[in-house]
Design a protein around this motif. Structure first.
Motif, PDB file in Angstrom:
ATOM      1  N   ILE A   1       0.857  -1.188   0.000  1.00 22.76           N
ATOM      2  CA  ILE A   1       0.000   0.000   0.000  1.00 22.76           C
ATOM      3  C   ILE A   1       0.890   1.232   0.000  1.00 22.76           C
ATOM      4  CG2 ILE A   1      -1.819   1.273   1.192  1.00 22.76           C
ATOM      5  CD1 ILE A   1      -2.616  -1.355   2.543  1.00 22.76           C
ATOM      6  N   ASN A   2       0.726   2.074  -1.007  1.00 28.57           N
ATOM      7  CA  ASN A   2       1.453   3.345  -1.090  1.00 28.57           C
ATOM      8  C   ASN A   2       0.527   4.436  -0.561  1.00 28.57           C
ATOM      9  OD1 ASN A   2       3.134   5.446  -1.676  1.00 28.57           O
ATOM     10  ND2 ASN A   2       3.283   5.053  -3.868  1.00 28.57           N
TER      11      ASN A   2
ATOM     12  N   TYR B   1       2.808  -4.893   3.227  1.00 27.77           N
ATOM     13  CA  TYR B   1       3.831  -3.869   3.373  1.00 27.77           C
ATOM     14  C   TYR B   1       3.210  -2.500   3.081  1.00 27.77           C
ATOM     15  CZ  TYR B   1       7.062  -7.791   3.281  1.00 27.77           C
ATOM     16  OH  TYR B   1       7.717  -8.960   3.567  1.00 27.77           O
ATOM     17  N   VAL B   2       3.736  -1.486   3.755  1.00 30.51           N
ATOM     18  CA  VAL B   2       3.225  -0.123   3.595  1.00 30.51           C
ATOM     19  C   VAL B   2       4.388   0.811   3.307  1.00 30.51           C
ATOM     20  CG1 VAL B   2       2.017   1.791   4.720  1.00 30.51           C
ATOM     21  CG2 VAL B   2       1.284  -0.573   5.151  1.00 30.51           C
TER      22      VAL B   2
ATOM     23  N   VAL C   1       1.406  -5.206  10.237  1.00 33.25           N
ATOM     24  CA  VAL C   1       2.087  -4.905   8.974  1.00 33.25           C
ATOM     25  C   VAL C   1       3.490  -5.497   9.025  1.00 33.25           C
ATOM     26  CG1 VAL C   1       3.013  -3.043   7.537  1.00 33.25           C
ATOM     27  CG2 VAL C   1       0.714  -2.850   8.521  1.00 33.25           C
ATOM     28  N   ASP C   2       3.883  -6.164   7.931  1.00 36.20           N
ATOM     29  CA  ASP C   2       5.161  -6.886   7.918  1.00 36.20           C
ATOM     30  C   ASP C   2       6.363  -5.990   7.686  1.00 36.20           C
ATOM     31  OD1 ASP C   2       4.377  -9.864   8.076  1.00 36.20           O
ATOM     32  OD2 ASP C   2       3.010  -9.056   6.563  1.00 36.20           O
ATOM     33  N   GLY C   3       6.139  -4.800   7.150  1.00 31.81           N
ATOM     34  CA  GLY C   3       7.258  -3.896   6.939  1.00 31.81           C
ATOM     35  C   GLY C   3       6.767  -2.527   6.545  1.00 31.81           C
ATOM     36  N   TRP C   4       7.431  -1.503   7.094  1.00 29.40           N
ATOM     37  CA  TRP C   4       7.069  -0.113   6.807  1.00 29.40           C
ATOM     38  C   TRP C   4       8.217   0.553   6.059  1.00 29.40           C
ATOM     39  CZ3 TRP C   4       2.231   1.588   8.270  1.00 29.40           C
ATOM     40  CH2 TRP C   4       1.549   0.814   9.211  1.00 29.40           C
ATOM     41  N   TYR C   5       7.892   1.250   4.993  1.00 31.04           N
ATOM     42  CA  TYR C   5       8.888   1.958   4.202  1.00 31.04           C
ATOM     43  C   TYR C   5       8.379   3.377   3.959  1.00 31.04           C
ATOM     44  CZ  TYR C   5      10.661  -2.721   3.595  1.00 31.04           C
ATOM     45  OH  TYR C   5      11.145  -3.984   3.841  1.00 31.04           O
TER      46      TYR C   5
ATOM     47  N   LYS D   1       9.046   7.347   1.981  1.00 32.46           N
ATOM     48  CA  LYS D   1       8.853   7.894   0.641  1.00 32.46           C
ATOM     49  C   LYS D   1      10.073   7.687  -0.242  1.00 32.46           C
ATOM     50  CE  LYS D   1       6.879  11.580  -1.901  1.00 32.46           C
ATOM     51  NZ  LYS D   1       6.173  10.746  -2.854  1.00 32.46           N
ATOM     52  N   PHE D   2      11.221   7.429   0.361  1.00 32.40           N
ATOM     53  CA  PHE D   2      12.451   7.403  -0.424  1.00 32.40           C
ATOM     54  C   PHE D   2      13.225   6.083  -0.343  1.00 32.40           C
ATOM     55  CE2 PHE D   2      11.640  11.783   0.980  1.00 32.40           C
ATOM     56  CZ  PHE D   2      11.420  12.372  -0.257  1.00 32.40           C
ATOM     57  N   ASN D   3      12.879   5.202   0.575  1.00 31.78           N
ATOM     58  CA  ASN D   3      13.657   3.968   0.739  1.00 31.78           C
ATOM     59  C   ASN D   3      12.885   2.731   0.287  1.00 31.78           C
ATOM     60  OD1 ASN D   3      11.768   3.866   2.803  1.00 31.78           O
ATOM     61  ND2 ASN D   3      13.171   2.907   4.264  1.00 31.78           N
ATOM     62  N   TYR D   4      11.862   2.925  -0.552  1.00 29.11           N
ATOM     63  CA  TYR D   4      10.987   1.794  -0.865  1.00 29.11           C
ATOM     64  C   TYR D   4      11.661   0.711  -1.697  1.00 29.11           C
ATOM     65  CZ  TYR D   4      10.164   4.888  -4.924  1.00 29.11           C
ATOM     66  OH  TYR D   4      10.311   5.728  -6.000  1.00 29.11           O
TER      67      TYR D   4
END
Length: 460
Positions: free
Chosen positions: A48-49, A81-82, A101-105, A107-110
């Protein structure tokens, strides 16, 4: 569930959409299958962005995350993932509040998400989740050579004939109400040659129309070249064979690069269209909003734009209910709207955003009911203006691109209309038309926002 498939959900603006398209291209270059905004996601992984700009957008993002947390609990997906603006701004809080949520990223490290999945595959977790491990290492050198964020590779989610082209990230302006600099940081222009290479690649994929986007379009180049270079960039884009339309979004009124109007006037494929957010017109409000422009300067700018580019269609955004807005401020805004007669206009009510100058220095003192009444009043004024301006097109023959077919009509747009936000042209589906084709259409009727027409000739 479909093995090796990742479903992407993109929320928010077109700049977010470009980020999703880049990450989808990165994944597909490394052996995955990606779908976008599916009505019924069936992949094992969902990404999900998110948007974190205003309260409504944040609420939509949270609700979407929770919807897929439930899907994960029910076994309909295996990993969630978000990424994006919301997690960039509220990472620590989100990790604590939604541990499912399995992982959060941010705006720049996706792109780190791909490395994470490769590591899971190598460890065997990917096999447990239905992903076949290819034995690759987790080193960046083992990713596809096309995986750089600076590569033109993207998986377009728009119809093939048009694309959004992001030329910079971030913003150096400090408008009182805006959280964008808190999320995206300082303005960073992409190198001009890199952008032009992406345009050439997109043309090779069948793209004809480019929506040029940025948080602050007119500041392009200052950080890299020491001066505004947006006019040069658009002029060079226009000279690329196969580029049919270029449309400009999100300019800023202060220090506007006037040479851009010359390019718009001289280059046939640069649309006579400019999206420039003005927000308000009373000097009282402009000062409190920290817009660094006056009412007089704004009106002179609009007059010059219309004088130098006859027929230009201006899109703007206005705000009501900003802290301290008086009845007189609002009346001034209404009268300005009647004077300017914007061809395209959106408006919204002020929403306090934590961390912004206005949230920390002003009381949100305009009642919500007053905000709503002012917004309704302003949009009624604009609705009448739009109806009058669209009716003036009846009898004209305009160039139209065909976007899609809906029921008994083909839906197209003129150079004065950006996808999804602007009026469309409805053409009876009496004969087959090709999506992405350009044709000459005679306008036969109009509504408040849309036009009706009939094809008079086709372009080869």
């Amino acid at each position: 569930m479909r093995h090796n498939t990742i479903d992407f959900i993109s929320l928010g603006c077109s700049k977010n959409l470009v980020d999703s398209e880049r990450l989808m291209g990165l994944f597909e270059a490394n052996g995955y299958t990606c779908t976008h905004d599916s009505d019924d996601p069936k992949g094992e992984i969902v990404v999900i962005n998110t948007c974190g700009f205003i309260a409504d957008a944040k609420e939509e993002s949270i609700n979407t995350i929770l919807e897929f947390v439930q899907a994960k609990a029910e076994g309909r997906i295996k990993k969630l993932y978000v990424m994006g603006c919301l997690s960039e701004r509220y990472l620590a809080d989100l990790e604590q509040e939604i541990p499912e949520v399995d992982g959060w990223y941010g705006k720049f490290n996706y792109q780190e998400l791909l490395k994470e999945l490769k590591r899971r595959e190598k460890s065997g977790e990917g096999r447990e989740n239905g992903f076949a491990s290819d034995g690759s290492s987790d080193s960046e050198s083992d990713l596809s050579p096309l995986s750089s964020l600076h590569s033109p590779l993207r998986k377009l989610t728009t119809p093939r004939h048009y694309a959004y082209l992001k030329i910079s990230e971030g913003c150096d302006r400090h408008c009182a109400y805006c959280a964008i600099p808190l999320i995206t940081g300082k303005h960073q222009s992409r190198p001009m040659e890199e952008i032009l290479d992406e345009v050439r690649w997109l043309v090779s994929q069948g793209t004809k129309e480019f929506q040029v986007i940025a948080q602050e379009l007119t500041y392009y180049g200052v950080d890299l070249y020491g001066e505004q270079r947006i006019a040069e960039l658009i002029e060079r884009m226009a000279d690329i064979e196969g580029v049919e339309w270029i449309r400009l979004h999100y300019a800023y009124p202060t220090h506007f690069p006037w040479d851009l109007l010359r390019v718009m006037r001289e280059k046939k494929n640069v649309c006579n269209y400019l999206d420039i957010a003005l927000q308000h017109i009373s000097d009282h409000m402009l000062t409190r909003m920290r817009r660094n422009v006056t009412k007089q300067e704004t009106m002179e700018m609009i007059e010059r734009m219309r004088r130098e580019v006859p027929g230009i269609h201006l899109r703007t955004t206005l705000m009501v209910g900003f802290p301290g807005e008086t009845d007189e401020d609002f009346r001034e805004l209404v009268e300005f709207t009647k004077w300017a007669r914007f061809e395209r206009m959106g408006a919204f009510a002020y929403s306090e955003e934590e961390g912004t100058y206005s949230a920390e220095n002003y009381e949100d003192d305009v009642p919500e009911e007053v905000k709503r009444q002012r917004l309704d009043r302003l949009m009624r004024v604009q609705q009448n203006i739009s109806a009058e301006l669209e009716a003036e097109k009846i009898g004209q023959v305009l160039r139209v691109v065909i976007d899609r077919q809906e029921g008994d009509y083909y839906i197209g747009r003129t150079e004065y209309c950006s996808p999804e936000v602007d009026p469309e042209v409805l053409i009876p589906a009496d004969a087959p038309l090709e999506v992405g084709a350009f044709c000459q259409v005679k306008i036969t009727d109009s509504e408040e926002f849309d036009l009706y027409g009939e094809v008079v000739s086709f372009e080869q």
